[in-house]
Scaffold this active site. Structure first.
Site, PDB file in Angstrom:
ATOM      1  N   THR A  88       0.858  -1.186   0.000  1.00 38.16           N
ATOM      2  CA  THR A  88       0.000   0.000   0.000  1.00 38.16           C
ATOM      3  C   THR A  88       0.889   1.231   0.000  1.00 38.16           C
ATOM      4  OG1 THR A  88      -1.791  -1.140   1.154  1.00 38.16           O
ATOM      5  CG2 THR A  88      -1.764   1.267   1.283  1.00 38.16           C
ATOM      6  N   VAL A  90       2.252   5.160   0.127  1.00 38.90           N
ATOM      7  CA  VAL A  90       2.164   6.473   0.760  1.00 38.90           C
ATOM      8  C   VAL A  90       1.953   7.522  -0.329  1.00 38.90           C
ATOM      9  CG1 VAL A  90       3.571   8.220   1.934  1.00 38.90           C
ATOM     10  CG2 VAL A  90       3.537   5.875   2.788  1.00 38.90           C
ATOM     11  N   ILE A 124       4.696  -1.104   3.056  1.00 34.30           N
ATOM     12  CA  ILE A 124       4.387   0.294   2.780  1.00 34.30           C
ATOM     13  C   ILE A 124       5.259   0.759   1.616  1.00 34.30           C
ATOM     14  CG2 ILE A 124       4.409   2.644   3.671  1.00 34.30           C
ATOM     15  CD1 ILE A 124       2.240   0.891   4.927  1.00 34.30           C
ATOM     16  N   LYS A 125       4.609   1.190   0.544  1.00 32.01           N
ATOM     17  CA  LYS A 125       5.345   1.634  -0.642  1.00 32.01           C
ATOM     18  C   LYS A 125       5.728   3.107  -0.505  1.00 32.01           C
ATOM     19  CE  LYS A 125       4.340   0.266  -4.837  1.00 32.01           C
ATOM     20  NZ  LYS A 125       3.557   0.021  -6.081  1.00 32.01           N
ATOM     21  N   ILE A 126       6.999   3.361  -0.753  1.00 28.18           N
ATOM     22  CA  ILE A 126       7.553   4.708  -0.628  1.00 28.18           C
ATOM     23  C   ILE A 126       8.450   4.968  -1.835  1.00 28.18           C
ATOM     24  CG2 ILE A 126       9.042   6.209   0.763  1.00 28.18           C
ATOM     25  CD1 ILE A 126       8.290   4.506   3.207  1.00 28.18           C
TER      26      ILE A 126
END
Length: 319
Positions: A88, A90, A124-126
């Site tokens: 998911t 950011v 968490i995709k950044i």
């Protein structure tokens, strides 16, 4: 045996979509989403109830909070289908703000945990900016795993590995797009295809570097334009693939051979690179492709986040 089944012998197959109904047929282990994929999915009639429920569940007048609820709602639905992890993302507008990225990541994980999802099942995709990588380093120390996206260079990959991030997503297709456009009429699809595809070669360099120097960070090739790029990366830790290309792999029984392996990486002659900030910025500055595609990717994801906000606003007002 289909190409998809053959590929699964060497590589963890990941579905790259927000359309969780479309992934059922391919039995992926993990799944990835991004603002563009979620925007595409929420405009389908079958997902309207999920969208409306997320608006109600958010219990907030804030569009930002509602979008977070939508992202987590889609993630939870996906996790009910797959055995592994969901990624998911950011908000791309936070790509140069370490503190805000950390805060957003913690908030998303808290939303997942409130719905009974263990943080181990969420990445968490950044964006792989220097600031994003620093955020991932902080989050790792707090048990939050990250998927570093919009990655186009070895310099980004080395910085991510030194920060101990869980996983990186080098963008095969977008690298290919840049070199094809840059070459113009001189582009030779045969000479620069297959193992010579610039996107394929980029992932190969990163994979070999990681295995050579024993970095545990996972490499997940992403953003594919054709089946050849996927087949040439058989053996990569993970590959995230769109439903259209998954369907093509499932419909073909052409042979798939392992191309990437730790043994080949260990035999390669590779020089270790520095991973400090000044080296990162210098190497990015020297790499026109990586600099341009990173900036473009952030702009595109930010634009789709704004479109998603515009789609949510009337639902928020009516709630």
């Amino acid at each position: 045996m289909t190409q998809l089944d053959q590929l699964k012998q060497f590589t963890t197959v990941v579905a790259d979509t927000g359309d969780f109904q479309a992934m059922r047929a391919y039995a992926p282990h993990d799944a990835t989403t991004n603002p563009s994929l979620i925007l595409k999915a929420v405009q389908k009639a079958e997902y309207r109830p999920l969208l409306e429920q997320a608006v109600r569940d958010a219990r907030s007048d804030s569009v930002e909070d509602i979008i977070d609820a939508v992202l987590v709602a889609f993630g939870c639905e996906i996790l009910s289908i797959i055995p592994g992890r969901v990624s998911t993302e950011v908000d791309a507008r936070l790509s140069f703000d370490t503190e805000a990225t950390v805060a957003k990541a913690k908030h998303l994980i808290a939303l997942y945990e409130a719905r009974g999802v263990a943080r181990e099942r969420v990445l968490i995709k950044i964006a792989s900016t220097w600031e994003g990588i620093r955020a991932a380093d902080q989050l790792r120390a707090e048990g939050i795993r990250c998927n570093m996206t919009l990655l186009f260079s070895l310099a980004q990959a080395v910085a991510c590995a030194e920060a101990g991030v869980q996983l990186i997503s080098p963008f095969v297709g977008r690298i290919y797009d840049w070199y094809k456009k840059d070459a113009g009429a001189n582009w030779d699809p045969i000479a620069q295809g297959g193992p010579n595809d610039p996107g394929v070669q980029s992932v190969l360099r990163i994979y070999n570097y990681y295995k050579k120097f024993d970095y545990p960070t996972e490499v997940m090739g992403a953003s594919f334009r054709n089946i050849s790029q996927i087949v040439e990366l058989a053996g990569c830790d993970l590959l995230t693939i769109s439903p259209d290309l998954l369907a093509q792999l499932q419909q073909s029984d052409a042979p798939v051979e392992r191309k990437l392996s730790p043994d080949n990486a260990n035999a390669a002659n590779i020089v270790r690179l520095p991973a400090d900030e000044k080296s990162f910025r210098w190497h990015m500055n020297a790499d026109a492709m990586a600099t341009e595609k990173l900036a473009e990717g952030i702009r595109l994801f930010a634009a789709d986040a704004i479109k998603l906000e515009a789609l949510i606003e009337p639902l928020r007002a009516a709630a």
